[in-house]
Design a protein around this motif. Structure first.
Motif, PDB file in Angstrom:
ATOM      1  N   CYS A   1       0.837  -1.202   0.000  1.00  0.00           N
ATOM      2  CA  CYS A   1       0.000   0.000   0.000  1.00  0.00           C
ATOM      3  C   CYS A   1       0.873   1.253   0.000  1.00  0.00           C
ATOM      4  CB  CYS A   1      -0.931   0.000   1.214  1.00  0.00           C
ATOM      5  SG  CYS A   1      -2.020   1.436   1.207  1.00  0.00           S
TER       6      CYS A   1
ATOM      7  N   LYS B   1       6.234   5.061  -6.369  1.00  0.00           N
ATOM      8  CA  LYS B   1       4.905   4.772  -6.940  1.00  0.00           C
ATOM      9  C   LYS B   1       4.874   5.122  -8.437  1.00  0.00           C
ATOM     10  CE  LYS B   1       0.237   6.262  -6.044  1.00  0.00           C
ATOM     11  NZ  LYS B   1      -0.628   7.016  -5.123  1.00  0.00           N
TER      12      LYS B   1
ATOM     13  N   ILE C   1       6.816   2.548 -10.395  1.00  0.00           N
ATOM     14  CA  ILE C   1       6.115   1.258 -10.527  1.00  0.00           C
ATOM     15  C   ILE C   1       4.993   1.381 -11.550  1.00  0.00           C
ATOM     16  CG2 ILE C   1       4.773  -0.531  -9.350  1.00  0.00           C
ATOM     17  CD1 ILE C   1       6.269   0.185  -6.764  1.00  0.00           C
ATOM     18  N   HIS C   2       4.325   2.525 -11.582  1.00  0.00           N
ATOM     19  CA  HIS C   2       3.253   2.720 -12.576  1.00  0.00           C
ATOM     20  C   HIS C   2       3.812   2.602 -13.987  1.00  0.00           C
ATOM     21  CE1 HIS C   2      -0.666   3.745 -10.799  1.00  0.00           C
ATOM     22  NE2 HIS C   2       0.062   3.869  -9.715  1.00  0.00           N
TER      23      HIS C   2
ATOM     24  N   LYS D   1       5.738  -1.390 -13.839  1.00  0.00           N
ATOM     25  CA  LYS D   1       4.937  -2.503 -13.285  1.00  0.00           C
ATOM     26  C   LYS D   1       5.762  -3.546 -12.514  1.00  0.00           C
ATOM     27  CE  LYS D   1       1.462  -1.149 -16.195  1.00  0.00           C
ATOM     28  NZ  LYS D   1       1.744   0.299 -16.253  1.00  0.00           N
TER      29      LYS D   1
ATOM     30  N   VAL E   1       3.547  -6.237 -10.635  1.00  0.00           N
ATOM     31  CA  VAL E   1       2.192  -5.816 -10.223  1.00  0.00           C
ATOM     32  C   VAL E   1       1.170  -6.400 -11.196  1.00  0.00           C
ATOM     33  CG1 VAL E   1       0.667  -3.881  -9.709  1.00  0.00           C
ATOM     34  CG2 VAL E   1       3.119  -3.676  -9.260  1.00  0.00           C
ATOM     35  N   LYS E   2       0.179  -7.081 -10.617  1.00  0.00           N
ATOM     36  CA  LYS E   2      -0.883  -7.691 -11.420  1.00  0.00           C
ATOM     37  C   LYS E   2      -2.144  -6.845 -11.384  1.00  0.00           C
ATOM     38  CE  LYS E   2       1.167 -11.238 -12.975  1.00  0.00           C
ATOM     39  NZ  LYS E   2       1.414 -11.328 -14.397  1.00  0.00           N
ATOM     40  N   GLN E   3      -2.321  -6.081 -10.307  1.00  0.00           N
ATOM     41  CA  GLN E   3      -3.544  -5.284 -10.151  1.00  0.00           C
ATOM     42  C   GLN E   3      -3.240  -4.016  -9.361  1.00  0.00           C
ATOM     43  OE1 GLN E   3      -6.589  -8.046  -8.897  1.00  0.00           O
ATOM     44  NE2 GLN E   3      -8.053  -6.379  -8.641  1.00  0.00           N
ATOM     45  N   PHE E   4      -3.664  -2.868  -9.907  1.00  0.00           N
ATOM     46  CA  PHE E   4      -3.557  -1.587  -9.197  1.00  0.00           C
ATOM     47  C   PHE E   4      -4.943  -1.259  -8.650  1.00  0.00           C
ATOM     48  CE2 PHE E   4      -0.151  -1.421 -12.330  1.00  0.00           C
ATOM     49  CZ  PHE E   4       0.910  -0.863 -11.620  1.00  0.00           C
TER      50      PHE E   4
ATOM     51  N   GLU F   1      -3.019   3.870  -2.625  1.00  0.00           N
ATOM     52  CA  GLU F   1      -3.191   2.861  -3.669  1.00  0.00           C
ATOM     53  C   GLU F   1      -2.646   1.529  -3.164  1.00  0.00           C
ATOM     54  OE1 GLU F   1      -1.678   4.046  -7.447  1.00  0.00           O
ATOM     55  OE2 GLU F   1      -2.445   2.234  -8.411  1.00  0.00           O
TER      56      GLU F   1
ATOM     57  N   MET G   1      -1.369  -2.255  -4.355  1.00  0.00           N
ATOM     58  CA  MET G   1      -0.909  -3.013  -5.528  1.00  0.00           C
ATOM     59  C   MET G   1      -0.812  -4.486  -5.152  1.00  0.00           C
ATOM     60  SD  MET G   1       2.040  -0.506  -7.003  1.00  0.00           S
ATOM     61  CE  MET G   1       1.781   1.277  -7.069  1.00  0.00           C
TER      62      MET G   1
ATOM     63  N   CYS H   1       0.642  -8.073  -6.203  1.00  0.00           N
ATOM     64  CA  CYS H   1       1.826  -8.437  -6.995  1.00  0.00           C
ATOM     65  C   CYS H   1       2.054  -9.942  -7.000  1.00  0.00           C
ATOM     66  CB  CYS H   1       3.086  -7.816  -6.388  1.00  0.00           C
ATOM     67  SG  CYS H   1       2.914  -6.092  -5.965  1.00  0.00           S
TER      68      CYS H   1
END
Ligand code: FMN
Length: 193
Positions: free
Chosen positions: A50, A58, A61-62, A65, A122-125, A132, A134, A136
């Motif tokens: 988180c 952050k 990573i965006h 990923k 990361v599989k889902q944001f 946020e 994430m 993973c």
């Protein structure tokens, strides 16, 4: 036991610390300190992380990923405290002598001096109001060779690597000793020649 109601807090609930490693848009390694890290299960072990507010980790990573999560030990605490109290957007932040290597599976910077490193994708944001989450998948776990020796037990191995805990805005050693308030241990970094 008599009890007192409090506003949301995680005081007295110790957490493990990790340094997240990412590359910025020019390929420079950045590390930040994080404790809102835990595990998930979805057919295999995964990780949830988180983030509160905005920060370079952050943004990186965006873009890519992927990131590394490197276990913080007592030896690493001054450096970790510095990396958690210095924004990645400050140009001076990473002008330090930090030994890193490339992940074995993912293009992420891994902290050589940390004995346990995750390579995470990361599989889902999950964006929240301000933060946020994430989710993973763990693409690789690197462990110091000393941790995979079968003749030594896990209590001895843990005592040797000495992971740091945090709660009540302070750091604690593996055996529970006070290691200072957030922002204090980094003073020891400046003392090093
Ligand atoms: C003990 C400690 C734990 C932290 N844990 C988190 C966390 O779990 N999530 C978060 O968003 N920020 C956390 N932070 C704040 C980041 O480390 C801080 O914003 C840092 O400057 C990020 O570095 P960056 O800008 O290079 O990404 C923590 C800071 C400290 C001192």
């Amino acid at each position: 036991m008599s009890k007192t109601s409090k506003k949301p807090t995680n005081d007295f609930c110790p957490q493990t610390l990790f340094l997240y490693g990412t590359y910025d848009d020019e390929g420079r390694a950045d590390f930040g300190l994080f404790c809102w890290f835990s595990y998930i299960w979805d057919g295999e072990l995964g990780v949830m992380a988180c983030f509160g507010g905005s920060k370079l980790t952050k943004e990186n990573i965006h873009r890519r990923k992927v990131f590394s999560a490197n276990l913080v030990t007592e030896k690493l605490l001054p450096l970790a405290d510095y990396l958690g109290n210095t924004p990645g957007h400050s140009p001076e932040k990473m002008k330090l002598d930090i030994e890193t290597e490339e992940g074995r599976v993912l293009p992420v910077p891994v902290l050589t001096a940390s004995p346990v490193n995750y390579e995470l994708e990361v599989k889902q944001f999950i964006p929240l109001k301000d933060g946020e989450v994430m989710l993973c998948s763990i693409r690789n776990v690197l462990q110091d060779d000393a941790l995979v020796k079968e003749e030594v037990g896990s209590p001895e191995k843990l005592a040797a690597i000495a992971p740091v805990h945090t709660t009540c805005s302070r750091y604690f050693s593996w055996d529970g000793k006070n290691m200072g308030a957030w922002g204090e241990p980094m003073a020891d970094l400046a003392k090093k020649p």
